[in-house]
Design a protein around this motif. Structure first.
Motif, PDB file in Angstrom:
ATOM      1  N   UNK A   1      25.109   8.981 -21.023  1.00 31.79           N
ATOM      2  CA  UNK A   1      23.956   8.872 -21.923  1.00 31.79           C
ATOM      3  C   UNK A   1      23.051  10.094 -21.803  1.00 31.79           C
ATOM      4  N   UNK A   2      22.839  10.578 -20.575  1.00 29.86           N
ATOM      5  CA  UNK A   2      22.006  11.761 -20.395  1.00 29.86           C
ATOM      6  C   UNK A   2      22.631  12.971 -21.068  1.00 29.86           C
ATOM      7  N   UNK A   3      23.950  13.092 -20.957  1.00 28.28           N
ATOM      8  CA  UNK A   3      24.640  14.207 -21.612  1.00 28.28           C
ATOM      9  C   UNK A   3      24.515  14.110 -23.126  1.00 28.28           C
ATOM     10  N   UNK A   4      24.671  12.904 -23.656  1.00 28.97           N
ATOM     11  CA  UNK A   4      24.574  12.708 -25.106  1.00 28.97           C
ATOM     12  C   UNK A   4      23.179  13.041 -25.616  1.00 28.97           C
ATOM     13  N   UNK A   5      22.156  12.646 -24.865  1.00 26.86           N
ATOM     14  CA  UNK A   5      20.785  12.958 -25.270  1.00 26.86           C
ATOM     15  C   UNK A   5      20.526  14.459 -25.199  1.00 26.86           C
ATOM     16  N   UNK A   6      21.047  15.095 -24.166  1.00 21.49           N
ATOM     17  CA  UNK A   6      20.847  16.535 -23.996  1.00 21.49           C
ATOM     18  C   UNK A   6      21.521  17.318 -25.121  1.00 21.49           C
ATOM     19  N   UNK A   7      22.688  16.861 -25.550  1.00 23.35           N
ATOM     20  CA  UNK A   7      23.468  17.582 -26.552  1.00 23.35           C
ATOM     21  C   UNK A   7      23.280  17.019 -27.957  1.00 23.35           C
ATOM     22  N   UNK A   8      22.412  16.008 -28.094  1.00 24.78           N
ATOM     23  CA  UNK A   8      22.089  15.422 -29.400  1.00 24.78           C
ATOM     24  C   UNK A   8      23.355  14.941 -30.121  1.00 24.78           C
ATOM     25  N   UNK A   9      24.153  14.192 -29.390  1.00 18.85           N
ATOM     26  CA  UNK A   9      25.407  13.677 -29.936  1.00 18.85           C
ATOM     27  C   UNK A   9      25.593  12.233 -29.505  1.00 18.85           C
ATOM     28  N   UNK A  10      26.347  11.485 -30.282  1.00 17.73           N
ATOM     29  CA  UNK A  10      26.697  10.128 -29.862  1.00 17.73           C
ATOM     30  C   UNK A  10      27.674  10.215 -28.696  1.00 17.73           C
ATOM     31  N   UNK A  11      27.492   9.341 -27.679  1.00 20.97           N
ATOM     32  CA  UNK A  11      28.281   9.464 -26.464  1.00 20.97           C
ATOM     33  C   UNK A  11      29.778   9.281 -26.706  1.00 20.97           C
TER      34      UNK A  11
END
Length: 266
Positions: free
Chosen positions: A182-192
């Protein structure tokens, strides 16, 4: 007196899952009750019979059952031998509350692929330290559930190759401390889910596999440098010694101790 049930329950370190519940009941019958969470059920032995919204349903081992929150249901064995089940209680972040009605109408999902993915998720949740793998598997389970409920998630327009390399960079920066999906998805502005799929297609391996391989590489250097295996486990980002040994042997083909001794002999 009825047979004593065999029950295991825990709260995993995986965002989106409130509880994991495994049980073998010989003669237990659930009264009418509700849950705050979505109930995702697979049966491994026997058949569960239950009532939901005044309709009777059955849960054999071939299907996945999704029971919505706040809707009363009961449950008991439909076979003399009882039943063995595995349950995930998913919080509202995984499934939109507006889909409760659709789940009430169709709680039984005849989808072998989904059942296989739920089984894989349970197996990952049973292994402490494999949370990133569990997060990835949960993402695909949630996506499949959304498909059944008619709530498809649109993939973001960002090129998959660029996203994959951006995620790899994030993982490289956090080999020891790790990174939640989830943190990666938020950082990269993408759905996980899109993020995991993009990474797997670009590099031929899932993000959790990549991170584990990087940690094993680090562990090899530390072992050959003279650090003891217990210290290496923590220094390379593994959950504990068992988690370290299992993954090290799977990747390298031998135990950390034997690997270190061969280096010392050289």
């Amino acid at each position: 007196m009825g047979a004593r049930p065999d029950i295991t329950a825990w709260r995993p370190r995986v965002e989106g899952i409130d509880e994991v519940f495994h049980a073998h009941f010989a003669d237990h019958a659930y009264p009418m009750h509700t849950h705050d969470a979505w109930t995702l059920l697979i049966v491994d032995e026997g058949v569960v019979r239950y009532d939901l919204d005044r309709h009777e349903h059955g849960a054999p081992s071939s299907v996945v059952t999704l029971l919505p929150p706040h809707v009363p249901h009961n449950g008991d064995a439909a076979t003399p031998e009882g039943f063995r089940k595995r349950v995930l209680y998913l919080n509202a972040s995984q499934i939109d509350a507006d889909l409760v009605g659709r789940a009430v109408d169709s709680p039984v999902l005849h989808d072998p692929r989904l059942r296989h993915r739920v089984d894989q998720l349970h197996r990952a949740l049973e292994r402490p330290g494999d949370e990133l793998e569990a997060q990835s598997r949960l993402a695909f389970v949630s996506e499949r559930l959304a498909h059944h409920l008619g709530d498809e998630v649109a993939a973001p327009p960002a090129p998959r190759g660029r996203l994959a390399h951006q995620l790899r960079d994030l993982l490289d920066e956090r080999v020891v401390e790790g990174l939640t999906l989830r943190a990666a998805a938020e950082r990269l502005h993408s759905h996980h889910t899109h993020l995991v799929r993009a990474f797997s297609q670009e590099f031929g391996m899932a993000p959790h596999q990549y991170l584990t391989a990087r940690r094993v590489d680090l562990a090899r250097r530390l072992l050959l440098g003279g650090m003891g295996a217990p210290q290496v486990a923590a220094s390379a980002g593994f959950y504990d010694q068992s988690h370290f040994s299992r993954h090290f042997k799977r990747v390298v083909g031998t135990t950390p101790g034997h690997y270190a001794r061969t280096g010392a002999a050289a």
